[in-house]
Design an enzyme around this catalytic site. Structure first.
Site, mmCIF file in Angstrom:
data_model
loop_
_atom_site.group_PDB
_atom_site.id
_atom_site.type_symbol
_atom_site.label_atom_id
_atom_site.label_comp_id
_atom_site.label_asym_id
_atom_site.label_seq_id
_atom_site.Cartn_x
_atom_site.Cartn_y
_atom_site.Cartn_z
ATOM 1 N N GLY A 29 0.807 -1.221 0.000
ATOM 2 C CA GLY A 29 0.000 0.000 0.000
ATOM 3 C C GLY A 29 0.835 1.264 0.000
ATOM 4 N N LEU A 57 0.536 3.628 -2.196
ATOM 5 C CA LEU A 57 1.000 3.396 -3.566
ATOM 6 C C LEU A 57 1.551 4.660 -4.207
ATOM 7 C CD1 LEU A 57 -1.969 1.145 -4.739
ATOM 8 C CD2 LEU A 57 0.205 0.462 -3.711
ATOM 9 N N HIS A 58 2.533 4.454 -5.071
ATOM 10 C CA HIS A 58 3.144 5.554 -5.823
ATOM 11 C C HIS A 58 3.293 5.100 -7.278
ATOM 12 C CE1 HIS A 58 6.746 3.133 -5.502
ATOM 13 N NE2 HIS A 58 6.680 3.193 -4.191
ATOM 14 N N GLY A 86 5.646 3.920 -8.925
ATOM 15 C CA GLY A 86 6.295 2.613 -9.129
ATOM 16 C C GLY A 86 5.267 1.486 -9.119
ATOM 17 N N HIS A 87 4.369 1.507 -8.140
ATOM 18 C CA HIS A 87 3.322 0.466 -8.084
ATOM 19 C C HIS A 87 2.406 0.569 -9.311
ATOM 20 C CE1 HIS A 87 4.120 1.183 -3.646
ATOM 21 N NE2 HIS A 87 4.323 -0.110 -3.757
ATOM 22 N N GLY A 112 8.971 -4.752 -8.623
ATOM 23 C CA GLY A 112 9.873 -3.683 -9.052
ATOM 24 C C GLY A 112 11.334 -4.058 -8.824
ATOM 25 N N GLN A 115 14.936 -8.921 -3.231
ATOM 26 C CA GLN A 115 13.586 -9.485 -3.057
ATOM 27 C C GLN A 115 13.151 -10.212 -4.330
ATOM 28 O OE1 GLN A 115 10.088 -7.643 -1.029
ATOM 29 N NE2 GLN A 115 9.491 -7.014 -3.078
ATOM 30 N N ARG A 168 8.556 4.771 1.786
ATOM 31 C CA ARG A 168 9.313 5.288 2.942
ATOM 32 C C ARG A 168 9.879 6.682 2.688
ATOM 33 N NH1 ARG A 168 10.804 -0.499 3.690
ATOM 34 N NH2 ARG A 168 10.014 -1.092 5.737
#
Ligand code: PAF
Length: 277
Positions: free
Chosen positions: A28, A30-31, A33-34, A144, A150, A184
């Site tokens: 969540g 969200l920006h 990138g998402h 991403g 990850q 962040r």
């Protein structure tokens, strides 16, 4: 766009969606990138599913789980604009019911870099992503490149556990000054925000050195460290030039490299990376 919370609602809504299904798991806030993951999924799949869940098991005891930014109404409004079909917003009790005791542990590639600094982080990520994959059953899952390790861990997990899906990696979305987009970033004060593009500047300096022919990995780590040292607000945690597949530190670059770093700017821990070759 439909929003569901329980597993039974998710299964019922999922069954109605035409295949292939593209899925983007998120925490969540969200920006762009998402949204770029969603747009790519939309272009490649008949249906697009997002999940929004701040996963407690991937945060260490001293990390920012409670402070992690959340804004579900804004997230849903953004997902609506890109034509997402289904959003799943499970609760912690749905994904980790009382008595939960099964974990997914990816062994070798979780050890260096982020894994060395955040013990248990990738066990939480691999476990929740496996559970999300099981519940949603996507044909393609979108992540991403910003979280390079990850992505490597999820690819390994999906392959080792025979998930019948393709993991699709999308480029890091950046602000105009190069700062990698991250939920962040909202923690940064205006002064820290001005300092934060130093991560990308350090990566670019090392890339320029590589382009000029430098193949000594330690020389590239030093280039990055020097750029970071010139910014008084930046406190590097690690600076790495590693093999892009094994994530082990390199001595000499022969078949490309993953440049990556974690840097504190104030109390905010930022990560970024760039792939060479
Ligand atoms: O990248 C993230 O937002 C999270 O680590 C993920 C993949 C949604 C798992 O909680």
């Amino acid at each position: 766009m439909k929003t569901v919370t329980s597993l039974s609602e998710l299964r019922a809504a999922r069954a109605e969606l035409p295949a292939p299904i593209g899925f983007a798991p998120t925490m969540g806030y969200l920006h762009e990138g998402h949204l770029s993951l969603g747009r790519r999924a939309k272009a490649e799949c008949a249906s697009v599913v997002f999940s929004i869940f701040v996963n407690p098991t991937q945060f260490g005891p001293t990390e920012d789980f409670n402070a992690y930014p959340r804004n579900l109404p804004a997230d849903l409004a953004l997902l609506e604009t890109i034509g997402v079909d289904l959003v799943w917003t499970p609760t912690p009790a749905i994904l980790y019911p009382p008595g939960f005791q099964t974990w997914v542990t990816v062994e070798e590639i979780t050890q260096p870099l982020e894994g060395g600094m955040r013990p248990g982080h990738f066990r939480g990520v691999a476990t929740v992503v496996a559970k999300l994959f099981n519940a949603v059953g996507p044909d393609k899952a979108y992540f991403g490149q910003k979280d390079a390790q990850q992505v490597a861990v999820i690819r390994q997990m999906a392959s080792d556990l025979n998930f019948p899906l393709e993991v699709v990696i999308c480029p890091t979305a950046r602000e105009p000054d190069g700062l990698a987009m991250s939920s962040r970033n909202t923690y940064l004060t205006p002064e820290q925000r001005r300092a934060a593009p130093v991560l990308f500047q350090a990566l670019q300096a090392a890339q320029a050195s590589y382009t000029r022919g430098e193949r000594d990995a330690e020389a590239l780590r030093q280039v990055m460290s020097r750029v970071l040292a010139a910014e008084p607000l930046a406190r590097p945690q690690y600076v790495s030039c590693a093999d892009p597949l094994t994530l082990q530190e390199l001595q000499t670059i022969e078949r490309g490299a993953l440049l990556s770093m974690a840097v504190f700017v104030g109390k905010t821990r930022l990560i970024d990376n760039l792939v060479l070759g």
